[in-house]
Write an enzyme that holds these catalytic residues in place. Structure first.
Site, PDB file in Angstrom:
ATOM      1  N   ARG A  47      37.760  62.845  19.239  1.00  0.00           N
ATOM      2  CA  ARG A  47      37.002  61.583  19.296  1.00  0.00           C
ATOM      3  C   ARG A  47      37.763  60.475  18.569  1.00  0.00           C
ATOM      4  O   ARG A  47      37.763  59.326  18.993  1.00  0.00           O
ATOM      5  CB  ARG A  47      35.595  61.754  18.722  1.00  0.00           C
ATOM      6  N   TYR A  99      29.184  38.248  33.464  1.00  0.00           N
ATOM      7  CA  TYR A  99      28.902  39.516  34.163  1.00  0.00           C
ATOM      8  C   TYR A  99      27.497  39.992  33.795  1.00  0.00           C
ATOM      9  O   TYR A  99      27.141  40.020  32.612  1.00  0.00           O
ATOM     10  CB  TYR A  99      29.960  40.561  33.770  1.00  0.00           C
ATOM     11  N   ASP A 171      37.249  38.489  29.152  1.00  0.00           N
ATOM     12  CA  ASP A 171      37.067  39.591  30.097  1.00  0.00           C
ATOM     13  C   ASP A 171      38.046  39.340  31.243  1.00  0.00           C
ATOM     14  O   ASP A 171      37.842  38.453  32.070  1.00  0.00           O
ATOM     15  CB  ASP A 171      35.611  39.602  30.578  1.00  0.00           C
ATOM     16  N   LYS A 196      37.806  49.107  37.328  1.00  0.00           N
ATOM     17  CA  LYS A 196      38.067  48.265  38.500  1.00  0.00           C
ATOM     18  C   LYS A 196      39.560  48.326  38.871  1.00  0.00           C
ATOM     19  O   LYS A 196      40.036  49.361  39.264  1.00  0.00           O
ATOM     20  CB  LYS A 196      37.573  46.847  38.214  1.00  0.00           C
TER      21      LYS A 196
HETATM   22  C1  PLP Z   1      32.381  46.080  35.978  1.00  0.00           C
HETATM   23  C2  PLP Z   1      32.527  44.972  35.011  1.00  0.00           C
HETATM   24  C3  PLP Z   1      32.133  45.131  33.668  1.00  0.00           C
HETATM   25  C4  PLP Z   1      31.486  46.389  33.148  1.00  0.00           C
HETATM   26  O1  PLP Z   1      32.332  47.486  33.207  1.00  0.00           O
HETATM   27  P1  PLP Z   1      31.828  49.006  33.387  1.00  0.00           P
HETATM   28  O2  PLP Z   1      33.105  49.766  33.427  1.00  0.00           O
HETATM   29  O3  PLP Z   1      31.031  49.066  34.649  1.00  0.00           O
HETATM   30  O4  PLP Z   1      30.978  49.314  32.206  1.00  0.00           O
HETATM   31  C5  PLP Z   1      32.332  44.053  32.817  1.00  0.00           C
HETATM   32  N1  PLP Z   1      32.866  42.882  33.248  1.00  0.00           N
HETATM   33  C6  PLP Z   1      33.252  42.714  34.521  1.00  0.00           C
HETATM   34  C7  PLP Z   1      33.824  41.403  34.936  1.00  0.00           C
HETATM   35  C8  PLP Z   1      33.086  43.738  35.450  1.00  0.00           C
HETATM   36  O5  PLP Z   1      33.448  43.544  36.730  1.00  0.00           O
END
Ligand code: PLP
Length: 372
Positions: A47, A99, A171, A196
Site C-alpha cells: 500500500r 467534471y 485536470d 481515459k
Molecule cells: C473521468 C474523469 C474524472 C474522474 O475519473 P475516474 O477515473 O472516473 O474516477 C475526472 N475528471 C475528468 C475530466 C474525467 O473525464
C-alpha cells in the site's frame, strides 16, 4: 528526450530474473527485510509503495515534466486527495462546468468538512479574479471542459493564482500531456483520470497526480495516498503504463479525426451547434490554439429538434457505442444530460462524442446515417 520516447521507456525495466523485456507484475503485498531491519529495495508493504506503482509514477512524472507523481485507484481518488490536502476554511475556486464527479466531491463531501468553494465561468478570467478572497488556497482548472469544451486560459489562471498565493491544479485528463503542458506553464499539480487517454483501452479505472516540485504539499498528497489507501493494484499500474506507450500516437490520430468529424457536423443541416475548440467559431479557439498542440479527441454537438431528436441519433448509430467515458480506442456517444443530475446545465439536445481509432470515414458515415 521527446514525449514519444519517454512514453515508451520511462519507468520501464526488464526483469532481471529472466531478461523479459517488459516489467513483470509484482503482486506481493509485503517485502522481505534484512536481518538488521533494513529494506534495501525501498519497499516494505505494497500500500505504501510497490514496484509497478513506482514504475508508473516514474513514467507519469517524466511524461508531464513533473518532479514526482502519485498514482491512485481512480481519477476521483486523485482529485479527492488534492481537496483533502487543504484545511477546513480554505477557499477553492472551481469551474461552474467542472467534471460532474468532481463537483459531487466538493458539494456533497468536502463542503461538509469546511472547504469553501466558489464556482465561476473560468473561461472568463475576470470572474476568477473577482472570486479571489484572502482564504483562497486553490484554483481548480479543467480545460477543455465537459461537456461544452470551454477553454480556460491557463496562463491567466497561473497569474491569478500567484497573486492570490494560491495553488493552481489542472485536470489534464481530456487534453493529455501530448496536447497540453500545464506544469511547463506554471501550474503546480496536474491531475489525471488515467482511466481515459493514458490507459487508453477502456479496461482500467485509475488516476494520478503529478507535481511540479516535490514540496510539502506533494508530501501531503503522498501521505493521503498511502494512509488513505485509495491505491491502484500492481496490475492496474502495469495496464496504465502499457497504455501510455502508445499515448502520443493515439491522441494525435484521435485529434485529427475529431477535427474532421467536427467539420462534418458543423456543415450538417440537422445539427444546431458543434462544440469543438478546433473550429474557428468556437469561443475558446484562440486560447486553445495558444495552449494546446491540437484540439483533442472530444467534441459535443446539439441536434435540431431537442432531446428526442438527440436521443434518436444516439439510438441510430452502429459503429459508435452508446456509453459514458472517453479516451479509448472505440468511439463513444453519450446523451450527457441523462447521466447527470436533474438540475444539470447540460443542454437536453446535446450528444458528447469521444473519437476512437476506427477509420474516420466509417465514423462520419455512421453519424450521417444516424442523422438522416
Ligand atoms: C473521468 C474523469 C474524472 C474522474 O475519473 P475516474 O477515473 O472516473 O474516477 C475526472 N475528471 C475528468 C475530466 C474525467 O473525464
Amino acid at each position: 528526450m521527446k514525449l514519444e520516447t519517454i512514453a515508451v521507456h520511462a519507468g520501464k525495466n526488464s526483469d532481471p530474473g529472466s531478461g523479459a523485456i517488459t516489467s513483470s507484475i509484482q503482486l506481493a503485498t509485503t517485502f522481505e527485510r534484512e536481518a538488521d531491519g533494513a529494506f534495501p529495495h525501498g519497499y516494505i508493504y505494497a500500500r505504501s509503495n510497490n514496484p509497478n506503482r513506482k514504475n508508473l509514477e516514474t513514467c507519469l512524472a517524466a511524461l508531464e515534466g513533473g518532479a514526482a507523481a502519485a498514482a491512485f485507484a481512480s481519477g476521483s481518488a486523485a482529485s479527492m486527495a488534492v481537496f483533502q490536502a487543504l484545511s477546513p476554511g480554505d477557499h477553492v475556486i472551481a469551474p461552474l462546468d467542472v467534471y460532474y464527479g468532481t463537483s459531487v466531491q466538493l458539494r456533497e463531501l468536502l463542503e461538509r468538512w469546511g472547504l469553501k468553494v466558489s464556482y465561476v465561468d473560468m473561461s472568463d478570467a475576470s470572474q476568477v479574479e473577482q472570486a479571489v478572497i484572502s482564504k483562497t488556497r486553490l484554483l481548480w482548472v479543467e480545460t477543455p471542459s465537459n461537456p461544452l469544451l470551454k477553454i480556460v486560459d491557463i496562463d491567466r489562471m497561473v497569474a491569478i493564482g500567484r497573486r492570490a498565493g494560491a495553488l493552481v491544479a489542472c485536470d489534464n485528463t481530456w487534453a493529455t500531456p501530448v496536447l497540453q503542458r500545464p506544469l511547463e506553464m506554471g501550474v503546480d499539480v496536474v491531475m489525471h483520470s488515467t482511466t481515459k487517454y493514458l490507459g487508453g483501452h477502456s479496461d482500467v479505472i485509475s488516476g494520478a497526480l503529478i507535481s511540479k516540485v516535490e514540496d510539502d504539499f506533494f508530501r501531503r498528497l503522498r501521505l493521503i495516498q498511502a494512509s488513505g489507501g485509495a491505491v491502484p493494484s500492481p496490475f492496474d499500474c502495469w495496464l496504465v503504463q502499457r497504455g501510455v506507450s502508445t499515448l502520443a500516437w493515439r491522441v494525435r490520430a484521435q485529434s485529427e479525426q475529431a477535427f474532421l468529424v467536427a467539420q462534418f457536423l458543423s456543415r450538417h443541416p440537422k445539427v444546431a451547434a458543434v462544440h469543438y475548440p478546433g473550429l474557428k467559431s468556437h469561443p475558446g479557439h484562440e486560447a486553445a490554439a495558444r495552449q494546446m498542440k491540437s484540439f483533442g479527441g472530444m467534441l459535443a454537438f446539439q441536434v435540431k429538434g431537442g432531446r428526442d431528436a438527440a436521443m434518436a441519433v444516439a439510438a441510430g448509430v452502429k459503429v459508435f457505442t452508446r456509453a459514458t467515458s472517453l479516451g479509448g480506442v472505440e468511439s463513444l456517444i453519450e446523451h450527457r444530460a441523462s447521466v447527470e443530475h436533474p438540475g444539470t446545465r447540460t443542454p437536453d439536445d446535446l450528444l458528447r462524442v469521444s473519437i476512437g481509432l476506427e477509420h474516420v470515414d466509417d465514423l462520419i458515415e455512421d453519424l450521417s446515417q444516424a442523422l438522416a
